[in-house]
Write a protein that holds these residues in place. Sequence first.
Motif, PDB file in Angstrom:
ATOM      1  N   PRO A  86     -28.564  30.333  14.394  1.00 39.46           N
ATOM      2  CA  PRO A  86     -28.729  30.886  15.736  1.00 39.46           C
ATOM      3  C   PRO A  86     -28.531  29.797  16.793  1.00 39.46           C
ATOM      4  CG  PRO A  86     -30.855  30.658  14.656  1.00 39.46           C
ATOM      5  CD  PRO A  86     -29.816  30.337  13.626  1.00 39.46           C
ATOM      6  N   ILE A  87     -27.785  30.135  17.831  1.00 42.43           N
ATOM      7  CA  ILE A  87     -27.531  29.229  18.952  1.00 42.43           C
ATOM      8  C   ILE A  87     -28.002  29.944  20.214  1.00 42.43           C
ATOM      9  CG2 ILE A  87     -25.812  27.906  20.235  1.00 42.43           C
ATOM     10  CD1 ILE A  87     -26.039  26.958  17.400  1.00 42.43           C
ATOM     11  N   ALA A  88     -28.839  29.276  21.008  1.00 47.30           N
ATOM     12  CA  ALA A  88     -29.400  29.913  22.200  1.00 47.30           C
ATOM     13  C   ALA A  88     -29.683  28.856  23.249  1.00 47.30           C
ATOM     14  CB  ALA A  88     -30.678  30.679  21.846  1.00 47.30           C
ATOM     15  N   GLY A  89     -29.927  29.322  24.464  1.00 47.90           N
ATOM     16  CA  GLY A  89     -30.258  28.397  25.540  1.00 47.90           C
ATOM     17  C   GLY A  89     -30.439  29.119  26.857  1.00 47.90           C
ATOM     18  N   ARG A  90     -30.222  28.391  27.937  1.00 50.48           N
ATOM     19  CA  ARG A  90     -30.392  28.908  29.305  1.00 50.48           C
ATOM     20  C   ARG A  90     -29.187  28.503  30.142  1.00 50.48           C
ATOM     21  NH1 ARG A  90     -35.125  32.255  29.364  1.00 50.48           N
ATOM     22  NH2 ARG A  90     -36.409  31.447  27.650  1.00 50.48           N
ATOM     23  N   ALA A  91     -28.928  29.287  31.173  1.00 53.32           N
ATOM     24  CA  ALA A  91     -27.820  28.991  32.090  1.00 53.32           C
ATOM     25  C   ALA A  91     -28.231  29.401  33.495  1.00 53.32           C
ATOM     26  CB  ALA A  91     -26.557  29.730  31.656  1.00 53.32           C
ATOM     27  N   TRP A  92     -27.705  28.680  34.497  1.00 52.74           N
ATOM     28  CA  TRP A  92     -28.086  28.938  35.880  1.00 52.74           C
ATOM     29  C   TRP A  92     -26.999  28.436  36.822  1.00 52.74           C
ATOM     30  CZ3 TRP A  92     -30.016  25.330  32.628  1.00 52.74           C
ATOM     31  CH2 TRP A  92     -29.864  23.994  32.978  1.00 52.74           C
ATOM     32  N   SER A  93     -27.063  28.884  38.062  1.00 51.61           N
ATOM     33  CA  SER A  93     -26.176  28.422  39.132  1.00 51.61           C
ATOM     34  C   SER A  93     -26.782  28.807  40.463  1.00 51.61           C
ATOM     35  CB  SER A  93     -24.783  29.054  38.996  1.00 51.61           C
ATOM     36  OG  SER A  93     -23.967  28.709  40.116  1.00 51.61           O
ATOM     37  N   GLY A  94     -26.607  27.950  41.465  1.00 52.93           N
ATOM     38  CA  GLY A  94     -27.057  28.282  42.807  1.00 52.93           C
ATOM     39  C   GLY A  94     -26.082  29.148  43.570  1.00 52.93           C
TER      40      GLY A  94
ATOM     41  N   GLY B 167     -24.742  31.956  42.432  1.00 52.67           N
ATOM     42  CA  GLY B 167     -24.858  33.349  42.036  1.00 52.67           C
ATOM     43  C   GLY B 167     -25.236  33.432  40.578  1.00 52.67           C
ATOM     44  N   PRO B 168     -25.470  34.638  40.074  1.00 51.69           N
ATOM     45  CA  PRO B 168     -25.874  34.766  38.678  1.00 51.69           C
ATOM     46  C   PRO B 168     -24.796  34.285  37.718  1.00 51.69           C
ATOM     47  CG  PRO B 168     -25.353  36.912  39.642  1.00 51.69           C
ATOM     48  CD  PRO B 168     -25.375  35.935  40.767  1.00 51.69           C
ATOM     49  N   VAL B 169     -25.225  33.756  36.587  1.00 49.32           N
ATOM     50  CA  VAL B 169     -24.295  33.382  35.526  1.00 49.32           C
ATOM     51  C   VAL B 169     -23.833  34.662  34.832  1.00 49.32           C
ATOM     52  CG1 VAL B 169     -24.086  32.240  33.283  1.00 49.32           C
ATOM     53  CG2 VAL B 169     -25.216  31.079  35.188  1.00 49.32           C
ATOM     54  N   VAL B 170     -22.528  34.852  34.774  1.00 44.17           N
ATOM     55  CA  VAL B 170     -21.973  36.084  34.200  1.00 44.17           C
ATOM     56  C   VAL B 170     -21.326  35.860  32.842  1.00 44.17           C
ATOM     57  CG1 VAL B 170     -21.634  37.162  36.457  1.00 44.17           C
ATOM     58  CG2 VAL B 170     -19.798  35.767  35.467  1.00 44.17           C
TER      59      VAL B 170
ATOM     60  N   GLU C 274     -24.066  36.250  24.316  1.00 44.80           N
ATOM     61  CA  GLU C 274     -24.692  37.335  25.072  1.00 44.80           C
ATOM     62  C   GLU C 274     -25.638  36.734  26.108  1.00 44.80           C
ATOM     63  OE1 GLU C 274     -27.606  41.226  24.420  1.00 44.80           O
ATOM     64  OE2 GLU C 274     -26.455  40.420  22.718  1.00 44.80           O
ATOM     65  N   VAL C 275     -25.461  37.129  27.368  1.00 44.15           N
ATOM     66  CA  VAL C 275     -26.257  36.606  28.474  1.00 44.15           C
ATOM     67  C   VAL C 275     -27.257  37.669  28.914  1.00 44.15           C
ATOM     68  CG1 VAL C 275     -26.212  35.655  30.813  1.00 44.15           C
ATOM     69  CG2 VAL C 275     -24.324  35.181  29.232  1.00 44.15           C
ATOM     70  N   THR C 276     -28.513  37.273  29.046  1.00 41.41           N
ATOM     71  CA  THR C 276     -29.570  38.189  29.484  1.00 41.41           C
ATOM     72  C   THR C 276     -30.226  37.616  30.735  1.00 41.41           C
ATOM     73  OG1 THR C 276     -29.995  38.822  27.192  1.00 41.41           O
ATOM     74  CG2 THR C 276     -31.662  39.412  28.824  1.00 41.41           C
ATOM     75  N   ALA C 277     -29.978  38.266  31.860  1.00 40.85           N
ATOM     76  CA  ALA C 277     -30.563  37.839  33.127  1.00 40.85           C
ATOM     77  C   ALA C 277     -31.505  38.920  33.640  1.00 40.85           C
ATOM     78  CB  ALA C 277     -29.473  37.556  34.152  1.00 40.85           C
ATOM     79  N   ASP C 278     -32.461  38.512  34.441  1.00 41.70           N
ATOM     80  CA  ASP C 278     -33.412  39.447  35.048  1.00 41.70           C
ATOM     81  C   ASP C 278     -33.035  39.618  36.513  1.00 41.70           C
ATOM     82  OD1 ASP C 278     -35.513  40.864  36.082  1.00 41.70           O
ATOM     83  OD2 ASP C 278     -37.085  39.642  35.170  1.00 41.70           O
TER      84      ASP C 278
ATOM     85  N   ALA D  41     -33.839  32.396  38.921  1.00 46.42           N
ATOM     86  CA  ALA D  41     -34.264  31.813  37.653  1.00 46.42           C
ATOM     87  C   ALA D  41     -33.099  31.772  36.673  1.00 46.42           C
ATOM     88  CB  ALA D  41     -35.405  32.634  37.048  1.00 46.42           C
ATOM     89  N   TRP D  42     -33.181  30.849  35.722  1.00 45.80           N
ATOM     90  CA  TRP D  42     -32.141  30.749  34.708  1.00 45.80           C
ATOM     91  C   TRP D  42     -32.067  32.012  33.868  1.00 45.80           C
ATOM     92  CZ3 TRP D  42     -34.654  25.832  32.210  1.00 45.80           C
ATOM     93  CH2 TRP D  42     -35.891  26.161  31.636  1.00 45.80           C
ATOM     94  N   ALA D  43     -30.907  32.243  33.289  1.00 45.82           N
ATOM     95  CA  ALA D  43     -30.697  33.355  32.380  1.00 45.82           C
ATOM     96  C   ALA D  43     -30.756  32.854  30.940  1.00 45.82           C
ATOM     97  CB  ALA D  43     -29.344  34.018  32.637  1.00 45.82           C
TER      98      ALA D  43
END
Length: 372
Positions: free
Chosen positions: A279-287, A289-292, A308-312, A318-320
Amino acid sequence: MDGIPDLRDVSAPGRVAGLDEGISTAELALAARNHGLPLEALRYDTSPPGLHYVLVHYDIPSADADAWRLTVGGLVRRPLSLDLTALRARPPVTHRVTLECAGNGRARLAPRPVSQPWLVEAVGTADWTGVPLADLLAEAGTVEGAVEAVFTGADHGVERGTEQDYQRGLPLDMATDPAQGVLVAYAMNGAPLPPQHGHPLRLVVPGWYGMASVKWLRDITVTDTPFTGFQQAVAYRYRQTPDEPGEPVEVIAPRALMIPPGFPDFMSRTRVVRPGPVPIAGRAWSGHGPVVRVEVSSDGEESWADAEVTADPARPWAWAAWHTSWTATPGSFRLTVRATDAAGHTQPLAASWNRGGFGNNLVQRVEVVCLT
């Protein structure tokens, strides 16, 4: 040293290290005072305060919360002087915000700008609680002709020969816009701010690099000219040469980080896995706009697979989270991850150099060995 020293004798100008110059004792001392987020802590939706990255420019000031006051003055109709009780009496607002140091990635540049030697860990996400800055400025009533809000912290020091309180400014149209989400915060993850995170009061500026989020906040002054203090006009600028004015460091560039898979070698941090699905996972972010999109490569960046990206949507600052799976086979590999945001910005495969080492959002590369 002959004669009576002045501040220029104790505070060196900014410089770039020689190509073969190792990390200095001064840089090691900075790295010991400040710390990044252990990458395995990316598994948490919010970073525990002791794991969230820390950068302290000068000293953590001694702060008595009971005696602390925030003043709001300058070009306002009703100057304010508020203690913590008065601020906490207002309706609290909580935003989940990812903060990242502007120098994150600096130590990966060549030649290396000499400063806090960040790799990729200068990031963290917290639930910040406080009073919207826009509400305080509306209460004070800014006057016609005002253009900037200047924020002063209690930390005091000298940098490149200039004695100063830590200060930054924000354009007034941003500072007074509730949609920007800027907070005067007194709590982190539901508890009072820890000393290293600005106790008892700090600014939190979503989407901008961390230098804008002034800690130990004690004064807000509204001005009719753009702020030209050291941290605004000298320090945090994108420059190729020492003499050019450069562009201001502001919005966070996109970045994805993975939780290093498997288990590490102590010294090299090389990751070790066993054959089969990993399994490979982590977080992504940008000022911006949302990471798509988040992509992962395991073949030297010849090909990429979408994670697969999961954002709230309720937490736009906040990071996705992202995740995928990689099938490991015996051998040595380099896993690479990159993010793309809604504005079309994608992490680069080669770093863009500047003298301050700011905004280096080069892709993350993780060395992995799969055992037989």
